[in-house]
Scaffold this motif. Structure first.
Motif, PDB file in Angstrom:
ATOM      1  N   UNK A   1       0.815  -1.203   0.000  1.00 15.47           N
ATOM      2  CA  UNK A   1       0.000   0.000   0.000  1.00 15.47           C
ATOM      3  C   UNK A   1       0.860   1.269   0.000  1.00 15.47           C
ATOM      4  N   UNK A   2       1.974   1.244   0.703  1.00 17.76           N
ATOM      5  CA  UNK A   2       2.856   2.407   0.754  1.00 17.76           C
ATOM      6  C   UNK A   2       3.366   2.797  -0.621  1.00 17.76           C
ATOM      7  N   UNK A   3       3.689   1.814  -1.451  1.00 20.33           N
ATOM      8  CA  UNK A   3       4.216   2.096  -2.785  1.00 20.33           C
ATOM      9  C   UNK A   3       3.134   2.682  -3.694  1.00 20.33           C
ATOM     10  N   UNK A   4       1.912   2.149  -3.613  1.00 16.92           N
ATOM     11  CA  UNK A   4       0.838   2.700  -4.453  1.00 16.92           C
ATOM     12  C   UNK A   4       0.504   4.114  -4.003  1.00 16.92           C
ATOM     13  N   UNK A   5       0.606   4.370  -2.702  1.00 18.69           N
ATOM     14  CA  UNK A   5       0.351   5.721  -2.196  1.00 18.69           C
ATOM     15  C   UNK A   5       1.403   6.715  -2.695  1.00 18.69           C
TER      16      UNK A   5
ATOM     17  N   UNK B   1       0.428   7.496  -6.230  1.00 13.48           N
ATOM     18  CA  UNK B   1      -0.753   8.360  -6.250  1.00 13.48           C
ATOM     19  C   UNK B   1      -0.383   9.789  -5.856  1.00 13.48           C
ATOM     20  N   UNK B   2       0.549   9.930  -4.924  1.00  8.90           N
ATOM     21  CA  UNK B   2       0.998  11.266  -4.504  1.00  8.90           C
ATOM     22  C   UNK B   2       1.627  11.998  -5.692  1.00  8.90           C
ATOM     23  N   UNK B   3       2.390  11.283  -6.511  1.00  7.10           N
ATOM     24  CA  UNK B   3       2.979  11.907  -7.712  1.00  7.10           C
ATOM     25  C   UNK B   3       1.870  12.387  -8.659  1.00  7.10           C
ATOM     26  N   UNK B   4       0.836  11.574  -8.803  1.00  2.61           N
ATOM     27  CA  UNK B   4      -0.291  11.961  -9.657  1.00  2.61           C
ATOM     28  C   UNK B   4      -1.015  13.171  -9.068  1.00  2.61           C
ATOM     29  N   UNK B   5      -1.164  13.180  -7.755  1.00  6.22           N
ATOM     30  CA  UNK B   5      -1.822  14.317  -7.097  1.00  6.22           C
ATOM     31  C   UNK B   5      -1.005  15.586  -7.254  1.00  6.22           C
ATOM     32  N   UNK B   6       0.270  15.499  -6.952  1.00  6.49           N
ATOM     33  CA  UNK B   6       1.132  16.684  -6.998  1.00  6.49           C
ATOM     34  C   UNK B   6       1.235  17.258  -8.406  1.00  6.49           C
ATOM     35  N   UNK B   7       1.222  16.400  -9.398  1.00  8.82           N
ATOM     36  CA  UNK B   7       1.372  16.868 -10.776  1.00  8.82           C
ATOM     37  C   UNK B   7       0.086  17.342 -11.420  1.00  8.82           C
TER      38      UNK B   7
ATOM     39  N   UNK C   1      -8.875   6.615  -7.304  1.00  6.63           N
ATOM     40  CA  UNK C   1      -8.065   6.614  -6.092  1.00  6.63           C
ATOM     41  C   UNK C   1      -7.494   5.204  -5.937  1.00  6.63           C
ATOM     42  N   UNK C   2      -6.443   5.032  -5.151  1.00 12.34           N
ATOM     43  CA  UNK C   2      -5.924   3.676  -4.926  1.00 12.34           C
ATOM     44  C   UNK C   2      -7.000   2.787  -4.304  1.00 12.34           C
TER      45      UNK C   2
ATOM     46  N   UNK D   1      -5.116  -8.992  -6.054  1.00 13.49           N
ATOM     47  CA  UNK D   1      -3.768  -8.964  -6.643  1.00 13.49           C
ATOM     48  C   UNK D   1      -2.858  -7.917  -6.028  1.00 13.49           C
ATOM     49  N   UNK D   2      -3.419  -7.005  -5.245  1.00 14.62           N
ATOM     50  CA  UNK D   2      -2.628  -5.938  -4.634  1.00 14.62           C
ATOM     51  C   UNK D   2      -3.385  -4.636  -4.674  1.00 14.62           C
ATOM     52  N   UNK D   3      -2.653  -3.532  -4.786  1.00 16.09           N
ATOM     53  CA  UNK D   3      -3.233  -2.195  -4.794  1.00 16.09           C
ATOM     54  C   UNK D   3      -3.100  -1.596  -6.187  1.00 16.09           C
ATOM     55  N   UNK D   4      -4.170  -0.962  -6.640  1.00 11.62           N
ATOM     56  CA  UNK D   4      -4.226  -0.441  -8.005  1.00 11.62           C
ATOM     57  C   UNK D   4      -4.599   1.026  -8.037  1.00 11.62           C
ATOM     58  N   UNK D   5      -4.232   1.661  -9.147  1.00 12.48           N
ATOM     59  CA  UNK D   5      -4.768   2.948  -9.579  1.00 12.48           C
ATOM     60  C   UNK D   5      -5.117   2.735 -11.051  1.00 12.48           C
TER      61      UNK D   5
END
Length: 146
Positions: free
Chosen positions: A57-61, A64-70, A128-129, A134-138
């Motif tokens: 979850x930390x990696x997908x977050x 997502x933060x990069x997508x948010x910031x950009x 959102x994530x 299978x894991x965490x997605x965006x």
């Protein structure tokens, strides 16, 4: 069906971040089977999408933060080429090498929450994530057709 309870998890978390991407209001409209036709979501047969998949979850977050910031924090849509760069950097799915491109896929091909989110995210919007088996997605929705 058990899909409905897991499908609510992405929008049910209420982080508000999905609303900036235009996904939360669409996800809430599509909760009931009858409500999906009113907004055009859920009535298509095929979706074209890109995704980022991470085990943790930390990696997908982080992604997502990069997508948010950009883009997302400014209310902008993430350009597919930029989403592809982040997918290539973060995704642990083999599709990550292709920028997360899943191409066109029909309803019924993807499992549970992935299909629910893919078919309820507006074209051009980024989900959102969310978690699947299978894991965490965006997901970035790129198109719809019947």
């Amino acid at each position: 069906m058990g899909k409905d309870s897991t499908a609510k998890e992405p929008s049910g978390k209420g982080k508000g971040k999905q609303a900036a991407a235009g996904g939360e209001e669409n996800a809430s409209k599509g909760k009931g089977k009858g409500g999906k036709a009113a907004d055009g979501l859920g009535t298509c047969t095929y979706v074209k999408a890109r995704h980022i998949l991470c085990e943790k979850q930390g990696k997908i977050n982080e992604a997502y933060k990069k997508l948010q910031d950009g883009w997302l924090n400014n209310g902008d849509k993430v350009p597919p080429a930029e989403f592809a760069k982040i997918a290539a950097e973060y995704s642990e799915c083999p599709s990550g090498k292709k920028g997360g491109d899943l191409g066109w896929f029909p309803r019924g091909k993807m499992a549970g929450p992935f299909q629910d989110v893919a078919f309820s995210t507006a074209v051009g919007a980024t989900s959102a994530p969310f978690k699947s088996t299978h894991g965490y997605h965006i997901i970035l929705s790129e198109g719809r057709k019947n």
